[in-house]
Design a protein around this motif. Sequence first.
Motif, PDB file in Angstrom:
ATOM      1  N   LEU A  97       0.838  -1.069  -0.112  1.00 35.10           N
ATOM      2  CA  LEU A  97      -0.169   0.048  -0.050  1.00 35.10           C
ATOM      3  C   LEU A  97       0.936   1.305   0.104  1.00 35.10           C
ATOM      4  O   LEU A  97       0.598   2.152  -0.923  1.00 35.10           O
ATOM      5  CB  LEU A  97      -1.083   0.001   1.236  1.00 35.10           C
ATOM      6  N   ARG A  98       1.887   1.199   0.663  1.00 31.05           N
ATOM      7  CA  ARG A  98       2.653   2.470   0.746  1.00 31.05           C
ATOM      8  C   ARG A  98       3.280   2.811  -0.623  1.00 31.05           C
ATOM      9  O   ARG A  98       3.386   3.903  -1.073  1.00 31.05           O
ATOM     10  CB  ARG A  98       4.233   2.200   1.594  1.00 31.05           C
ATOM     11  N   GLU A  99       3.739   1.600  -1.140  1.00 32.29           N
ATOM     12  CA  GLU A  99       4.097   1.832  -2.746  1.00 32.29           C
ATOM     13  C   GLU A  99       3.281   2.423  -3.588  1.00 32.29           C
ATOM     14  O   GLU A  99       3.531   3.260  -4.341  1.00 32.29           O
ATOM     15  CB  GLU A  99       4.844   0.393  -3.356  1.00 32.29           C
ATOM     16  N   ARG A 100       2.013   2.104  -3.619  1.00 36.10           N
ATOM     17  CA  ARG A 100       1.066   2.171  -4.454  1.00 36.10           C
ATOM     18  C   ARG A 100       0.668   3.717  -4.034  1.00 36.10           C
ATOM     19  O   ARG A 100       0.217   4.557  -5.128  1.00 36.10           O
ATOM     20  CB  ARG A 100      -0.339   1.367  -4.200  1.00 36.10           C
ATOM     21  N   LEU A 101       0.637   4.079  -2.885  1.00 36.23           N
ATOM     22  CA  LEU A 101       0.114   5.422  -2.530  1.00 36.23           C
ATOM     23  C   LEU A 101       1.409   6.523  -2.918  1.00 36.23           C
ATOM     24  O   LEU A 101       1.208   7.401  -3.404  1.00 36.23           O
ATOM     25  CB  LEU A 101       0.141   5.681  -0.806  1.00 36.23           C
ATOM     26  N   ASP A 102       2.625   5.949  -2.842  1.00 34.22           N
ATOM     27  CA  ASP A 102       3.643   6.869  -3.533  1.00 34.22           C
ATOM     28  C   ASP A 102       3.520   7.074  -4.921  1.00 34.22           C
ATOM     29  O   ASP A 102       3.775   8.147  -5.476  1.00 34.22           O
ATOM     30  CB  ASP A 102       4.907   6.178  -3.028  1.00 34.22           C
TER      31      ASP A 102
ATOM     32  N   ARG B 259     -10.604  -5.958   3.097  1.00 31.98           N
ATOM     33  CA  ARG B 259     -10.997  -6.337   1.738  1.00 31.98           C
ATOM     34  C   ARG B 259     -12.311  -5.899   1.319  1.00 31.98           C
ATOM     35  O   ARG B 259     -12.748  -6.073   0.316  1.00 31.98           O
ATOM     36  CB  ARG B 259     -11.107  -8.122   1.656  1.00 31.98           C
ATOM     37  N   ASP B 260     -12.769  -4.945   2.273  1.00 35.72           N
ATOM     38  CA  ASP B 260     -13.845  -4.291   1.807  1.00 35.72           C
ATOM     39  C   ASP B 260     -13.634  -3.311   0.559  1.00 35.72           C
ATOM     40  O   ASP B 260     -14.655  -2.966  -0.109  1.00 35.72           O
ATOM     41  CB  ASP B 260     -14.639  -3.242   2.826  1.00 35.72           C
TER      42      ASP B 260
ATOM     43  N   LEU C 185      -8.185   0.415  -3.479  1.00 34.87           N
ATOM     44  CA  LEU C 185      -8.196   1.496  -2.213  1.00 34.87           C
ATOM     45  C   LEU C 185      -7.447   2.629  -2.676  1.00 34.87           C
ATOM     46  O   LEU C 185      -7.883   3.994  -2.444  1.00 34.87           O
ATOM     47  CB  LEU C 185      -7.456   0.936  -1.187  1.00 34.87           C
ATOM     48  N   VAL C 186      -6.168   2.403  -3.456  1.00 36.17           N
ATOM     49  CA  VAL C 186      -5.474   4.023  -3.800  1.00 36.17           C
ATOM     50  C   VAL C 186      -6.373   4.597  -4.792  1.00 36.17           C
ATOM     51  O   VAL C 186      -6.602   5.876  -4.981  1.00 36.17           O
ATOM     52  CB  VAL C 186      -4.209   3.691  -4.241  1.00 36.17           C
ATOM     53  N   GLY C 187      -6.999   3.797  -5.986  1.00 32.52           N
ATOM     54  CA  GLY C 187      -7.852   4.452  -6.912  1.00 32.52           C
ATOM     55  C   GLY C 187      -9.042   5.241  -6.067  1.00 32.52           C
ATOM     56  O   GLY C 187      -9.295   6.294  -6.673  1.00 32.52           O
TER      57      GLY C 187
END
Length: 162
Positions: free
Chosen positions: A21-26, A112-113, A148-150
Motif C-alpha cells: 500500500l505504501r508503494e501504491r500511495l507513493d 477486503r471491503d 483503495l488507492v484508486g
Amino acid sequence: MRIAVVCLGNICRSPMAEVVLRERLDEAGLTDVELVSAGTGDWHIGERMDRRAAATLRGAGYDPDRHRAKQWPVGDLASYDLVLAMDQQNLADLLRLAGDDEVDAARVRLFRDFDPDGAGLDVPDPYYGGNDGFTKVLEIVERTSDALVGRLVRDRAEVAER
C-alpha cells in the motif's frame, strides 16, 4: 490522512499490506498519507516480518526490510481516518480494544471491503501454511491496494472540484 492496517501478530498480512500500500500511495503521489501496521497481539513486538512473507514481497520487487512488528494501539481508533482489519476477528478485537470510545463504523473496516473480488471477506492467514498462502495474500493485497488507492485518488479529485 492516517491509515492503519491491522492483523494478529503484525508479521505476515498487515506488514505485507503496509509495504504494498505504501508503494501504491507513493506511485499515486499520495505521499502525505501516514500509513502504519500493527498487530492486536504482543507475541512478535520488535521482530522482523515472517521470512516467508518477506521472501514473497522481495520476489515481487518490494522491500520488506524496514518492518518491525508493533502492537495496537498505535494510537486510538479515533486518531485514524481508516483502520483496516485483515479479518473478522481482528475487526472484533479492534472494536473491543476501543472500549467505550465512540467509534465511527465507517472508519474501522475490513481490508477486503475495498477488494473488487472479495468485499466483506477475510485476508486468509498464511502463517501455518506453505509458501503458496503468502503468494495468495500478496495477490489479494496488491489488488485491494490498487482499488483503495484508486478510490482515494477519486475522492481527492472530487473534493478538489468542489
